[in-house]
Motif scaffolding. Structure first.
Motif, mmCIF file in Angstrom:
data_model
loop_
_atom_site.group_PDB
_atom_site.id
_atom_site.type_symbol
_atom_site.label_atom_id
_atom_site.label_comp_id
_atom_site.label_asym_id
_atom_site.label_seq_id
_atom_site.Cartn_x
_atom_site.Cartn_y
_atom_site.Cartn_z
ATOM 1 N N GLY A 148 0.886 -1.448 -0.094
ATOM 2 C CA GLY A 148 0.048 0.033 -0.054
ATOM 3 C C GLY A 148 0.815 1.201 -0.049
ATOM 4 N N THR A 149 2.026 1.191 0.041
ATOM 5 C CA THR A 149 3.077 2.366 0.214
ATOM 6 C C THR A 149 2.921 3.245 -0.981
ATOM 7 O OG1 THR A 149 4.267 1.173 1.713
ATOM 8 C CG2 THR A 149 5.240 3.111 0.369
ATOM 9 N N SER A 150 2.913 2.677 -2.272
ATOM 10 C CA SER A 150 3.183 3.364 -3.267
ATOM 11 C C SER A 150 1.527 4.141 -3.484
ATOM 12 C CB SER A 150 3.308 2.640 -4.576
ATOM 13 O OG SER A 150 4.611 1.907 -4.704
ATOM 14 N N ARG A 151 0.598 3.504 -3.245
ATOM 15 C CA ARG A 151 -0.716 3.902 -3.571
ATOM 16 C C ARG A 151 -1.056 5.029 -2.531
ATOM 17 N NH1 ARG A 151 -4.831 -0.189 -2.216
ATOM 18 N NH2 ARG A 151 -3.965 0.272 0.144
ATOM 19 N N ASP A 152 -0.778 4.513 -0.935
ATOM 20 C CA ASP A 152 -1.230 5.308 0.064
ATOM 21 C C ASP A 152 -0.242 6.409 0.478
ATOM 22 O OD1 ASP A 152 -3.483 4.101 0.131
ATOM 23 O OD2 ASP A 152 -2.779 2.379 1.581
ATOM 24 N N LEU A 153 1.033 6.284 0.297
ATOM 25 C CA LEU A 153 2.149 7.297 0.579
ATOM 26 C C LEU A 153 2.669 8.060 -0.443
ATOM 27 C CD1 LEU A 153 4.177 8.443 2.737
ATOM 28 C CD2 LEU A 153 5.484 6.659 2.521
ATOM 29 N N VAL A 154 3.367 7.396 -1.660
ATOM 30 C CA VAL A 154 4.146 7.992 -2.699
ATOM 31 C C VAL A 154 3.365 8.877 -3.182
ATOM 32 C CG1 VAL A 154 5.547 7.579 -4.530
ATOM 33 C CG2 VAL A 154 5.725 5.960 -2.694
#
Length: 463
Positions: A148-154
């Motif tokens: 979920g890092t790319s979607r929710d953070l990056v």
């Protein structure tokens, strides 16, 4: 400078632009995985800026020198790409971001003390990218991150920090699948390349870019979170499998069999692939990846956490086995001089993160042993930092050693003159020693004694 995201250019025109160097690339992080990736990108595109906060790394790269050791072909590739002007380095993140249309992140993502993924370095790179990102740019994450890092953070972070809308730049996760010592081979085609974007256009662009990098298949995932999970699942599989092997190795004495022999035979069935038992699991990947998953889910994961517990317990088990074997030989581990062979977590790789040797040394010390440690790849101060007395391999025989534990089978240990030691007790954590003329307990196989050069198992039968 040409951007690839939401461009009107055809796929063929985009490929040609990449090859001509019209699509500048910035690679953030020039470590043992980042430098090989930057060099391969440079060969494919002819226009790469590597960014690293270490001024010495930047200076060496700009001089055509390679600071990453034991990577076949890498020094030559770096020198070649720097000489032709395809690869350069900077410690100025804004300079790298301003110059690039493709931003590749490959920086460490460690764990905090409370087993939470520490994305501080990663987030600092996002800050850097946001200073120079332009419409049409592409952000590619290669380092391992929680699902979920790319979607929710990056994507939202860069959007907020740069002022661009999420429709003006692309974000994709394209995990490195690279092992030390074979980086160039792995990057350029040893395995299929996984790509997954936060939207369909990001996935398309990532697949197009890596089509220029790898000769292997490009596997397009349905989204970035699935791609992130692929990388983590690879590590989870290995951790759980190794835990099974280690648990089988631990019950070896109860069964009175050679567990390694049984595993080898079981693996002749095509649906079985049990790994080998050992003194523990090290490195910056497998011991950490389970927590990248468990920290992001609410569902209980008892299997994943139990596997971690089993593998984390193997260094203590290994050290205690040496105490047991010394006891059977009529000696006490308290006050004994013991040597640990290998402090790095893998043979031939100067990497100590999460090394099992740390736990072995700690437990041996707690048991009252005087602990020596030998590792031909590490400086004495690094070895001493684990609480052991560093000893050069060629000086080991000058010590009155009662026992040894083989943690990491460096090839240099093949030259040990075992006849130079008297009445030695050895624990072989990796099953690599064979008959060395001394009593050996091999994790998974059990104890052996050598009498007149015949290896005899005390619990019955020749081996």
């Amino acid at each position: 400078m040409i951007g690839l995201y939401n461009t009107t250019l055809s796929s063929t025109e985009q490929q040609q632009a990449l090859r001509r160097g019209d699509v500048p690339v910035a690679v953030y992080g020039l470590g043992k995985m980042g430098l090989p990736l930057a060099a391969v990108y440079a060969k494919a595109t002819g226009n790469v800026t590597g960014m690293d906060i270490d001024e010495d790394v930047v200076r060496q790269l700009n001089a055509g020198e390679c600071h990453v050791g034991k990577e076949p072909g890498l020094p030559e590739l770096v020198a070649e790409q720097v000489e032709r002007g395809a690869l350069r380095a900077t410690a100025d993140g804004s300079e790298a971001a301003d110059s690039a249309a493709v931003h590749v992140i490959i920086v460490p993502t460690p764990l905090s003390d409370d087993k939470e993924p520490d994305l501080a370095i990663f987030q600092s790179v996002l800050d850097t990218i946001a200073t120079g990102i332009a419409p049409g740019d592409m952000v590619i994450v290669e380092c391992t991150v929680p699902p979920g890092t790319s979607r929710d953070l990056v994507a939202p972070y860069i959007e907020a920090a740069s002022g661009l809308s999420h429709e003006e730049f692309g974000v994709a996760f394209c995990p490195e699948r690279t092992a030390s010592g074979r980086a160039l081979e792995d990057i350029t085609g040893a395995y299929p390349k996984i790509v997954g974007g936060v939207d369909d256009e990001s996935t398309r662009v990532a697949a197009l870019i890596y089509g220029e990098i790898t000769s292997n298949e490009i596997i397009e995932m349905s989204d970035s979170t699935t791609a992130e999970s692929v990388k983590l699942f690879e590590g989870l599989y290995r951790d759980v499998n190794i835990a099974l092997a280690n648990e089988l190795g631990r019950i070896r004495d109860d069964l009175g069999i050679d567990v390694r022999e049984a595993i080898d035979a079981a693996n002749t069935q095509p649906f079985c692939n049990i790994h080998e038992p050992g003194p523990g699991v090290g490195g910056h990947c497998i011991p950490w990846y389970p927590y990248f998953v468990t920290s992001r889910v609410e569902t209980e994961t008892p299997l994943i956490l139990t596997a971690r517990e089993v593998n984390d317990g193997m260094p203590t088990f290994t050290a205690q086995k040496l105490g047991d074997e010394l006891g059977r030989a009529g000696r006490d581990i308290e006050g004994a001089t013991v040597a640990v062979l290998g402090v790095t977590y893998r043979p031939g790789v100067a990497e100590i993160r999460a090394t099992p040797a740390a736990g072995v040394i700690e437990t041996l010390s707690e048991l009252g042993a005087n602990v020596l440690a030998v590792d031909p790849l590490l400086d004495d101060d690094v070895v001493a930092s684990f609480g052991a007395t560093p000893v050069a391999l060629d000086e080991l025989a000058t010590y009155d050693v009662d026992g040894m534990v083989l943690v990491t089978p460096h090839e240099e240990f093949d030259d040990i003159d075992w006849a130079a030691f008297d009445d030695l007790v050895v624990v072989d954590g990796r099953g690599t020693l064979g008959d060395i003329g001394h009593r050996v307990y091999t994790i998974g196989s059990g104890p052996t004694e050598t009498v007149s050069h015949q290896t005899v198992a005390p619990d019955g039968g020749d081996r």
